[in-house]
Design a protein around this motif. Structure first.
Motif, PDB file in Angstrom:
ATOM      1  N   ASN A 196       3.738  -9.408  -3.571  1.00  0.00           N
ATOM      2  CA  ASN A 196       3.469  -8.251  -3.191  1.00  0.00           C
ATOM      3  C   ASN A 196       2.092  -7.941  -3.442  1.00  0.00           C
ATOM      4  N   GLU A 197       1.077  -8.910  -3.060  1.00  0.00           N
ATOM      5  CA  GLU A 197      -0.391  -8.811  -3.027  1.00  0.00           C
ATOM      6  C   GLU A 197      -0.671  -9.248  -1.539  1.00  0.00           C
ATOM      7  N   TRP A 249      -4.898   1.290   3.642  1.00  0.00           N
ATOM      8  CA  TRP A 249      -3.934   2.051   2.099  1.00  0.00           C
ATOM      9  C   TRP A 249      -2.960   2.918   2.858  1.00  0.00           C
ATOM     10  N   VAL A 292      -8.893  -6.468  -8.695  1.00  0.00           N
ATOM     11  CA  VAL A 292      -7.594  -5.876  -8.054  1.00  0.00           C
ATOM     12  C   VAL A 292      -8.139  -4.707  -7.405  1.00  0.00           C
ATOM     13  N   CYS A 293      -7.695  -4.453  -6.226  1.00  0.00           N
ATOM     14  CA  CYS A 293      -8.268  -3.188  -5.822  1.00  0.00           C
ATOM     15  C   CYS A 293      -7.022  -2.123  -5.878  1.00  0.00           C
ATOM     16  N   SER A 341       3.731   0.796  -0.350  1.00  0.00           N
ATOM     17  CA  SER A 341       3.376   1.349  -1.607  1.00  0.00           C
ATOM     18  C   SER A 341       3.922   0.402  -2.720  1.00  0.00           C
ATOM     19  N   ASN A 346       2.125  -2.349  -3.562  1.00  0.00           N
ATOM     20  CA  ASN A 346       1.414  -3.555  -3.162  1.00  0.00           C
ATOM     21  C   ASN A 346      -0.282  -3.243  -3.527  1.00  0.00           C
ATOM     22  N   LYS A 347      -0.771  -4.689  -3.549  1.00  0.00           N
ATOM     23  CA  LYS A 347      -2.162  -4.201  -3.913  1.00  0.00           C
ATOM     24  C   LYS A 347      -3.022  -5.514  -3.105  1.00  0.00           C
ATOM     25  N   ILE A 348      -4.067  -5.172  -2.905  1.00  0.00           N
ATOM     26  CA  ILE A 348      -5.144  -6.268  -2.550  1.00  0.00           C
ATOM     27  C   ILE A 348      -6.073  -6.769  -3.802  1.00  0.00           C
ATOM     28  N   VAL A 349      -6.128  -8.210  -3.849  1.00  0.00           N
ATOM     29  CA  VAL A 349      -6.854  -8.859  -4.682  1.00  0.00           C
ATOM     30  C   VAL A 349      -7.964  -9.854  -4.196  1.00  0.00           C
ATOM     31  N   CYS A 375     -13.568  -3.968  -2.573  1.00  0.00           N
ATOM     32  CA  CYS A 375     -12.585  -3.259  -2.145  1.00  0.00           C
ATOM     33  C   CYS A 375     -12.693  -2.327  -0.949  1.00  0.00           C
TER      34      CYS A 375
END
Length: 122
Positions: free
Chosen positions: A61-62, A96, A121-122, A101, A103-106, A88
């Motif tokens: 999920n990243e 975005w 983690v953004c 929804s 999920n994230k950016i690392v 970020c």
């Protein structure tokens, strides 16, 4: 009896599924790659020069973004975090809106000898 169990389990399964992030799309990964090509890190500060974007990839999920950084990365964790946080994408960026929804950016940074230095983690 079976019907009663179904009435109890169905809402629980539905709620559990709602909490799970949706899979990351190829479009999301492509947008992140394009973002970092168009917004190179060296433009943040004069001391950030030498950062090399190594690509973004989906991982669960990243979206994991890797940068190769100089050996002289600031040893002060607070200062390093301040720079990493600026890497970020801004909240107004298209990514975005496209990134599902949950999920994230690392952002991860490594030195040229492949030593992990830090992440945010953004």
């Amino acid at each position: 009896m079976k019907t009663k169990i179904l009435y109890v389990l169905a809402p629980m399964l539905f709620l559990a599924a709602c909490g799970q992030p949706r899979p990351i799309t190829n479009e999301s990964v492509s947008l992140v790659n394009s973002y970092y090509i168009e917004h190179p890190v060296h433009s943040l500060t004069p001391t950030a020069g030498g950062w090399l974007f190594r690509g973004a990839r989906e991982y669960g999920n990243e979206i994991r973004v890797r940068f190769l950084v100089p050996q002289s990365l600031n040893p002060d964790q607070a200062k390093r975090r301040a720079v990493l946080d600026r890497v970020c994408p801004a909240g107004s960026e298209l990514i975005w809106q496209v990134l599902p929804s949950g999920n994230k950016i690392v952002i991860s940074v490594f030195t040229d000898d492949n030593t992990f230095k830090d992440h945010v983690v953004c």
